[in-house]
Design a protein around this motif. Structure first.
Motif, PDB file in Angstrom:
ATOM      1  N   ASN A 139       1.693  11.227 -16.892  1.00 36.01           N
ATOM      2  CA  ASN A 139       2.868  10.647 -17.517  1.00 36.01           C
ATOM      3  C   ASN A 139       2.375  10.217 -19.050  1.00 36.01           C
ATOM      4  OD1 ASN A 139       4.801  10.768 -15.718  1.00 36.01           O
ATOM      5  ND2 ASN A 139       4.198   9.091 -14.482  1.00 36.01           N
ATOM      6  N   ASN A 154      -5.954   8.755 -10.938  1.00 40.07           N
ATOM      7  CA  ASN A 154      -4.642   8.182 -10.827  1.00 40.07           C
ATOM      8  C   ASN A 154      -3.888   9.216 -11.657  1.00 40.07           C
ATOM      9  OD1 ASN A 154      -2.260   6.842 -10.720  1.00 40.07           O
ATOM     10  ND2 ASN A 154      -2.975   4.926 -11.389  1.00 40.07           N
ATOM     11  N   ARG A 187       9.735   5.484  -6.877  1.00 41.89           N
ATOM     12  CA  ARG A 187       8.836   6.156  -7.386  1.00 41.89           C
ATOM     13  C   ARG A 187       9.251   7.637  -7.552  1.00 41.89           C
ATOM     14  NH1 ARG A 187       3.148   3.993  -5.291  1.00 41.89           N
ATOM     15  NH2 ARG A 187       3.418   1.892  -6.228  1.00 41.89           N
ATOM     16  N   GLY A 188       8.788   8.463  -8.230  1.00 38.47           N
ATOM     17  CA  GLY A 188       9.216   9.827  -8.494  1.00 38.47           C
ATOM     18  C   GLY A 188      10.474  10.050  -9.168  1.00 38.47           C
ATOM     19  N   ARG A 189      10.962   8.876  -9.850  1.00 38.59           N
ATOM     20  CA  ARG A 189      12.337   8.938 -10.666  1.00 38.59           C
ATOM     21  C   ARG A 189      11.781   9.117 -12.103  1.00 38.59           C
ATOM     22  NH1 ARG A 189      16.198   5.370  -7.060  1.00 38.59           N
ATOM     23  NH2 ARG A 189      17.073   5.039  -9.282  1.00 38.59           N
ATOM     24  N   GLY A 190      10.604   9.004 -12.582  1.00 34.43           N
ATOM     25  CA  GLY A 190      10.244   9.156 -13.916  1.00 34.43           C
ATOM     26  C   GLY A 190      10.527   7.720 -14.676  1.00 34.43           C
ATOM     27  N   LEU A 191      10.251   6.510 -13.839  1.00 37.00           N
ATOM     28  CA  LEU A 191      10.169   5.423 -14.219  1.00 37.00           C
ATOM     29  C   LEU A 191       9.122   4.914 -15.256  1.00 37.00           C
ATOM     30  CD1 LEU A 191      12.255   3.389 -11.597  1.00 37.00           C
ATOM     31  CD2 LEU A 191      12.883   3.797 -13.959  1.00 37.00           C
ATOM     32  N   GLN A 192       7.972   5.439 -14.749  1.00 38.65           N
ATOM     33  CA  GLN A 192       6.814   5.048 -15.616  1.00 38.65           C
ATOM     34  C   GLN A 192       6.749   5.548 -16.879  1.00 38.65           C
ATOM     35  OE1 GLN A 192       2.844   6.767 -14.768  1.00 38.65           O
ATOM     36  NE2 GLN A 192       1.597   4.931 -15.769  1.00 38.65           N
ATOM     37  N   VAL A 243      -6.535   1.089  -9.980  1.00 37.36           N
ATOM     38  CA  VAL A 243      -5.743   0.461 -10.930  1.00 37.36           C
ATOM     39  C   VAL A 243      -6.430  -1.059 -10.852  1.00 37.36           C
ATOM     40  CG1 VAL A 243      -3.546  -0.537 -11.149  1.00 37.36           C
ATOM     41  CG2 VAL A 243      -3.790   1.429  -9.870  1.00 37.36           C
ATOM     42  N   LEU A 268       7.551   0.942  -4.584  1.00 39.74           N
ATOM     43  CA  LEU A 268       7.315   2.440  -3.804  1.00 39.74           C
ATOM     44  C   LEU A 268       8.734   3.109  -3.654  1.00 39.74           C
ATOM     45  CD1 LEU A 268       4.906   3.627  -2.369  1.00 39.74           C
ATOM     46  CD2 LEU A 268       5.539   2.496  -0.423  1.00 39.74           C
ATOM     47  N   GLY A 273      -0.620  -1.582 -18.474  1.00 39.18           N
ATOM     48  CA  GLY A 273      -0.365  -1.348 -17.178  1.00 39.18           C
ATOM     49  C   GLY A 273       1.096  -1.269 -16.782  1.00 39.18           C
ATOM     50  N   ALA A 274       1.418  -0.562 -15.741  1.00 39.15           N
ATOM     51  CA  ALA A 274       3.018  -0.406 -15.020  1.00 39.15           C
ATOM     52  C   ALA A 274       2.823  -0.515 -13.868  1.00 39.15           C
ATOM     53  CB  ALA A 274       3.301   0.778 -15.938  1.00 39.15           C
ATOM     54  N   SER A 275       3.809  -0.983 -13.136  1.00 40.12           N
ATOM     55  CA  SER A 275       4.079  -0.864 -11.719  1.00 40.12           C
ATOM     56  C   SER A 275       5.539  -0.258 -11.298  1.00 40.12           C
ATOM     57  CB  SER A 275       3.947  -2.177 -10.925  1.00 40.12           C
ATOM     58  OG  SER A 275       2.682  -2.792 -11.136  1.00 40.12           O
ATOM     59  N   VAL A 276       5.556   0.534 -10.352  1.00 36.90           N
ATOM     60  CA  VAL A 276       6.861   0.768  -9.829  1.00 36.90           C
ATOM     61  C   VAL A 276       6.752   0.802  -8.331  1.00 36.90           C
ATOM     62  CG1 VAL A 276       8.082   3.066  -9.778  1.00 36.90           C
ATOM     63  CG2 VAL A 276       7.071   2.523 -11.778  1.00 36.90           C
ATOM     64  N   SER A 281      -0.366   8.420 -13.205  1.00 35.70           N
ATOM     65  CA  SER A 281      -0.321   7.593 -14.441  1.00 35.70           C
ATOM     66  C   SER A 281      -0.879   8.561 -15.683  1.00 35.70           C
ATOM     67  CB  SER A 281      -1.294   6.496 -13.993  1.00 35.70           C
ATOM     68  OG  SER A 281      -1.504   5.747 -15.134  1.00 35.70           O
TER      69      SER A 281
HETATM   70  C1  LIG Z   1       1.458   5.259 -11.305  1.00 29.18           C
HETATM   71  C2  LIG Z   1       3.286   5.094 -11.160  1.00 29.18           C
HETATM   72  C3  LIG Z   1       3.270   3.842 -11.834  1.00 29.18           C
HETATM   73  C4  LIG Z   1       4.131   6.168 -11.271  1.00 29.18           C
HETATM   74  O1  LIG Z   1       5.529   5.792 -11.216  1.00 29.18           O
HETATM   75  P1  LIG Z   1       6.587   6.582 -11.121  1.00 29.18           P
HETATM   76  O2  LIG Z   1       7.674   6.133 -11.913  1.00 29.18           O
HETATM   77  O3  LIG Z   1       6.985   6.772  -9.764  1.00 29.18           O
HETATM   78  O4  LIG Z   1       5.934   7.968 -11.620  1.00 29.18           O
HETATM   79  P2  LIG Z   1       6.679   9.538 -11.540  1.00 29.18           P
HETATM   80  O5  LIG Z   1       8.322   9.404 -11.202  1.00 29.18           O
HETATM   81  O6  LIG Z   1       6.149  10.173 -12.544  1.00 29.18           O
HETATM   82  O7  LIG Z   1       6.069  10.015 -10.110  1.00 29.18           O
HETATM   83  C5  LIG Z   1       4.502  10.234  -9.975  1.00 29.18           C
HETATM   84  C6  LIG Z   1       4.343  10.854  -9.123  1.00 29.18           C
HETATM   85  O8  LIG Z   1       4.467   9.872  -7.853  1.00 29.18           O
HETATM   86  C7  LIG Z   1       4.436  10.756  -6.772  1.00 29.18           C
HETATM   87  N1  LIG Z   1       5.468  10.306  -5.853  1.00 29.18           N
HETATM   88  C8  LIG Z   1       6.937  10.589  -5.778  1.00 29.18           C
HETATM   89  N2  LIG Z   1       7.573   9.842  -4.818  1.00 29.18           N
HETATM   90  C9  LIG Z   1       6.793   9.057  -4.418  1.00 29.18           C
HETATM   91  C10 LIG Z   1       6.959   8.101  -3.392  1.00 29.18           C
HETATM   92  N3  LIG Z   1       7.917   7.821  -2.870  1.00 29.18           N
HETATM   93  N4  LIG Z   1       5.947   7.157  -3.109  1.00 29.18           N
HETATM   94  C11 LIG Z   1       4.678   7.601  -3.504  1.00 29.18           C
HETATM   95  N5  LIG Z   1       4.388   8.305  -4.554  1.00 29.18           N
HETATM   96  C12 LIG Z   1       5.578   9.199  -4.820  1.00 29.18           C
HETATM   97  C13 LIG Z   1       4.664  12.066  -7.109  1.00 29.18           C
HETATM   98  O9  LIG Z   1       3.171  13.017  -6.904  1.00 29.18           O
HETATM   99  C14 LIG Z   1       5.212  12.093  -8.556  1.00 29.18           C
HETATM  100  O10 LIG Z   1       4.686  13.368  -9.018  1.00 29.18           O
HETATM  101  P3  LIG Z   1       6.203  14.162  -9.156  1.00 29.18           P
HETATM  102  O11 LIG Z   1       6.496  14.120 -10.553  1.00 29.18           O
HETATM  103  O12 LIG Z   1       5.256  15.646  -9.431  1.00 29.18           O
HETATM  104  O13 LIG Z   1       7.011  14.282  -8.030  1.00 29.18           O
HETATM  105  C15 LIG Z   1       3.539   4.241  -9.634  1.00 29.18           C
HETATM  106  O14 LIG Z   1       2.805   5.399  -8.797  1.00 29.18           O
HETATM  107  C16 LIG Z   1       2.553   3.071  -9.413  1.00 29.18           C
HETATM  108  O15 LIG Z   1       3.351   2.039  -9.603  1.00 29.18           O
HETATM  109  N6  LIG Z   1       1.405   3.086  -9.121  1.00 29.18           N
HETATM  110  C17 LIG Z   1       0.650   2.106  -8.635  1.00 29.18           C
HETATM  111  C18 LIG Z   1       0.184   1.124 -10.126  1.00 29.18           C
HETATM  112  C19 LIG Z   1      -0.439   2.139 -10.855  1.00 29.18           C
HETATM  113  O16 LIG Z   1      -1.146   3.093 -10.651  1.00 29.18           O
HETATM  114  N7  LIG Z   1      -0.163   1.903 -12.327  1.00 29.18           N
HETATM  115  C20 LIG Z   1      -0.374   2.723 -13.505  1.00 29.18           C
HETATM  116  C21 LIG Z   1      -1.668   2.394 -13.680  1.00 29.18           C
HETATM  117  S1  LIG Z   1      -1.790   0.686 -14.599  1.00 29.18           S
END
Ligand SMILES: CC(C)(COP(=O)(O)OP(=O)(O)OC[C@H]1O[C@@H](n2cnc3c(N)ncnc32)[C@H](O)[C@@H]1OP(=O)(O)O)[C@@H](O)C(=O)NCCC(=O)NCCS
Length: 222
Positions: free
Chosen positions: A145, A139, A104-109, A36, A101, A96-99, A142
């Motif tokens: 999604n 990644n 995570r895993g709720r489809g927010l990205q 990232v 911890l 860029g996006a951040s969720v 990312s």
């Molecule tokens: C990449 C990111 C934005 C995904 O956000 P998200 O909204 O959690 O995405 P999803 O809900 O689709 O979950 C993605 C995967 O995260 C993983 N995940 C789920 N819960 C998790 C947790 N508590 N902790 C870590 N990873 C988890 C799972 O593998 C999930 O896949 P699944 O849909 O098969 O369960 C987030 O992981 C993040 O902020 N990462 C750091 C910054 C980044 O990479 N930004 C994107 C590029 S700029």
């Protein structure tokens, strides 16, 4: 649509800079630039003001997720020459996006990608902008999604000081429905060869040794 009733969605503004930076620093803990891109405070301030827009997701007062839509894309990021896209069409970047911890895993990205596509396209009278994003092959959350929201991988090339990234463009082409090729997500050289031959990365699949990427060709024009 936002997936959770307990969360509040709103556009972010200059007054949100501290909380945006704090969330960015928190999600970057333990992540290197090969996965990232680390952002400066100045970049985030620019995205909250003159050069972009940001959407935030709140749990009460706490910012738990955000997504960036960049209106002014620097020439160093512009992928159009590399993939043969027109220069007379506006360009915007999902930058860029951040969720957090715990959220995570709720489809927010995915929902943040959809929200930014709407922001970019709603109310556009003339030619709609080309929307693109970059994502590290490592990644898969990312880029998976982005694929699920209709972006396609068009190229793979170094970005941000030499780190490999997929170049992903919101797809407006009709793709062949058959004859897909499946490559392991780590097989970046083979992927580059397919992309150079006109294939597009279109879907994340479970492969025998981890995430795989399905490639398709654009359908022939009628
Ligand atoms: C990449 C990111 C934005 C995904 O956000 P998200 O909204 O959690 O995405 P999803 O809900 O689709 O979950 C993605 C995967 O995260 C993983 N995940 C789920 N819960 C998790 C947790 N508590 N902790 C870590 N990873 C988890 C799972 O593998 C999930 O896949 P699944 O849909 O098969 O369960 C987030 O992981 C993040 O902020 N990462 C750091 C910054 C980044 O990479 N930004 C994107 C590029 S700029």
């Amino acid at each position: 649509m936002p997936p959770d009733d307990d969360l509040i969605w709103r556009p972010l503004g200059a007054a949100d800079l501290d909380r945006v930076e704090a969330l960015h620093r928190a999600v970057m803990a333990g992540l290197g630039p090969e996965v990232v891109k680390p952002e400066t405070r100045d970049f985030l301030a620019d995205m909250l003001g003159p050069r972009g827009r940001m959407v935030g997701v709140f749990a009460g007062e706490a910012l738990v997720a955000y997504g960036v839509l960049q209106h002014h894309v620097p020439a160093s990021d512009d992928p159009r020459a590399a993939i043969g896209l027109p220069f007379d069409v506006p360009l915007m970047k999902l930058a860029g996006a951040s969720v957090a911890l715990a959220y995570r895993g709720r489809g927010l990205q995915r929902a943040l990608i959809a929200a930014r596509v709407r922001l970019a396209l709603d109310g556009v009278a003339g030619t709609p902008p080309i929307l693109f994003a970059t994502s590290a092959p490592a990644n898969s959350a990312s880029w998976g999604n982005l694929l699920a929201e209709g972006f396609a991988i068009r190229a793979i090339k170094p970005y941000y000081g030499g780190h490999l990234r997929y170049v992903m463009v919101r797809n407006t082409e009709r793709m062949e429905q058959e004859g897909h090729m499946l490559l392991d997500a780590s097989a970046t050289q083979e992927q580059a060869a397919l992309l150079a031959a006109g294939w597009r990365g279109v879907a994340l699949r479970d492969g025998p040794s981890g995430p795989s990427l399905a490639f398709a060709r654009p359908a022939a024009k009628p």
